[in-house]
Design an enzyme around this catalytic site. Sequence first.
Site, short mmCIF file in Angstrom:
data_model
loop_
_atom_site.label_atom_id
_atom_site.label_comp_id
_atom_site.label_asym_id
_atom_site.label_seq_id
_atom_site.Cartn_x
_atom_site.Cartn_y
_atom_site.Cartn_z
CE1 TYR A 50 -4.34 2.35 0.69
CE2 TYR A 50 -2.80 3.07 2.43
CZ TYR A 50 -2.87 3.53 2.15
OH TYR A 50 -4.58 4.59 1.74
CE LYS A 56 -3.78 5.21 -1.40
NZ LYS A 56 -3.83 5.82 -2.02
#
Length: 253
Positions: A157, A161
């Site tokens: 994740y 990002k």
Amino acid sequence: MTEQVPAGGKVALVTGASRGIGYGIAEALVARGDRVAITGRNEDTLKEAVAQLGADRVIGIAGRAHDEAHQAAAVEQTMEAFGRVDYLVNNAGTNPVFGPIAELDLAVARKVFETNVISALGFAQQTWKAWQKDNGGAIVNIASIAGLSASPFVGAYGVSKAAMINLTLQLAHELAPSVRVNAIAPAVVKTKFAQALYEGREAEAAASYPLQRLGAPRDVGGAAEFLLSDRAAWITGQTLQVDGGIFLNAGVG
């Protein structure tokens, strides 16, 4: 039945907006008078969000963010309903795993990138072609503070990002001067998406924040509303940390 956009009115497409941060952003934009198209995977949840936001100003388009046909359909239906798409908010995201990235199934890593990064690029390409190339506008990408440092147990994740932040820079450079592109990097916001990070221990989780609370969707909504306004007319290529001051603690032993 949606209303026609009044003279001078603006239209936004917000992905992943049936609840949480996306809903908070849509709510802020509707409150200032924009017409808004929202997307989400669950059609029933999406319908509820449209009803709450105001079916006279909001439409919902169900689908999966990484599906290219859905990306095209969302922009097409926004144009059909409102005649324009000035703003894009890439909020749709996923984080299906918790654990060391060294042990991560690569198929899962691909899914994270497809949803969190590639879909954002796809939506940006579609809005650019449909409206922004000839008429201008602005894009806000929802990143995360996980993309600004190491993120134990949510590494994929965090890497996605970080890629979203760099995608913001690339788009800001390429789409200038007619389209501004910025990102927002929130810390933990009280949503169903982030529930595992604070459920049952909110006070403990909030204690490490200088502002002594976790974020709320309205906190990110206010930041996005600003970046999608003329007040931010000289801002592009930036990532705004909306983090309750948590990064002030970096390096503090």
